[in-house]
Write an enzyme that holds these catalytic residues in place. Structure first.
Site: not given
Ligand code: NAD
Length: 282
Positions: A12, A63, A124, A247
């Site tokens: 992180s 979360k 989602a 991001g």
């Molecule tokens: P999460 O586990 O809650 O959700 C994962 C999502 O990604 C689901 O919709 C799932 O279906 C999809 N997914 C994952 N791998 C996949 C694949 N290979 N093919 C198709 N769909 C796929 O995770 P999250 O907390 O929502 O995080 C998602 C991303 O967002 C991560 O990379 C995280 O680092 C990033 N993120 C960035 C910020 C930011 O401030 N930039 C903030 C939060 C999360």
């Protein structure tokens, strides 16, 4: 003290961002990270409350589950059913969600105007839900949500239902595997957002958009993934000439929103951006 509770969490960037900001402003705070999953979450929240911390961040897988241990949550956290920031207000733990605010603020900073327009969002999970809910609350007109036919698809459907019920934005959920629909929804959108974890942590990793014929020059492309800084989706979008963001601006802004809640002060963005650039160059 401010904490971050999540697992995995060792990569992180939040401790570096917040500790840089505390130091730059001469604030007597420290931001520490604790590897915590759902099995130790309740005891951890009790401990943080007992220690009278000023607040903490929450990341996956905590979360959603953290909500049951808090005293109150804000409307945005309610809509997302997820909390990423907790403020200890004289013993009362109040949960909120700054991820969506971070996304919308980043769009504003980058002059990526989506208010009153249609966007297509891939995903989602936690990040996608926060992005969609805040966009809907802030006046995005229409959101097409795509998710793979996996355990998150029902969340795509319920996110669309909640948006239609609680906001004036119109939302629909589709299977990502329906590539004809994906093409036509992107065609009528001003922005494509990848809010899945696809591409995270893998240089030149996978991309959910089959090829560059799905993109066009005047489409804005936002990938919430912050590592690598250029995902395969962003490389393809840059080739087409799209205006793009990774991001990092969202990460910076979600952190700045939490920082303001804990300290009452604006995060010194220049100092934090410089520190982020320094570690990404190493
Ligand atoms: P999460 O586990 O809650 O959700 C994962 C999502 O990604 C689901 O919709 C799932 O279906 C999809 N997914 C994952 N791998 C996949 C694949 N290979 N093919 C198709 N769909 C796929 O995770 P999250 O907390 O929502 O995080 C998602 C991303 O967002 C991560 O990379 C995280 O680092 C990033 N993120 C960035 C910020 C930011 O401030 N930039 C903030 C939060 C999360």
């Amino acid at each position: 003290m401010i904490g971050l509770i999540a697992n995995p969490i060792r990569t992180s960037k939040s401790p570096m961002m917040h500790n840089t900001a505390f130091e730059a402003l001469g604030l007597d705070y420290v931001y520490l990270v604790f590897e915590v999953d759902n099995s130790t979450l309740e005891d951890t929240v009790k401990g943080l409350r007992a220690m009278k911390v000023r607040g903490f961040n929450v990341s996956m897988p905590n979360k959603g589950p953290v909500i049951q241990y808090l005293d109150e949550i804000t409307p945005s956290a309610q809509l997302c059913q997820a909390v990423n920031t907790v403020v200890n207000d004289n013993g009362k733990l109040i949960g909120t969600n700054t991820d969506g605010l971070g996304f919308m603020q980043a769009c504003q900073d980058l002059s990526m105007d989506i208010i009153g327009k249609k966007i297509t969002v891939l995903g989602a999970g936690g990040a996608a839900t926060a992005v969609c809910m805040q966009a809907a609350l802030d006046g995005v007109a229409e959101i097409s949500i795509f998710n793979s036919n996996d355990k998150f698809f029902s969340a795509a459907e319920s996110n669309a239902d909640r948006i239609n019920e609680k906001t004036s934005c119109k939302a629909k959920a589709f299977f990502l595997e329906d590539t004809d629909r994906l093409r036509s929804e992107i065609e009528s959108s001003a922005m494509l957002v990848n809010a899945t974890g696809c591409g995270f942590g893998v240089p030149k990793g996978p991309c959910l958009i089959p090829d560059k014929s799905f993109l066009r020059e005047d489409l804005m492309v936002f990938d919430v993934v912050y590592s690598p800084e250029e995902t395969a989706l962003l490389s393809m979008a840059k080739e087409v000439g799209c205006k793009c963001s990774n991001g990092i601006p969202m990460m910076l802004r979600q952190g700045a929103a939490a920082f303001k809640l804990w300290t009452g002060k604006d995060m010194p963005l220049d100092a934090v951006q410089a520190a982020l650039a320094e570690i990404s160059n190493k």
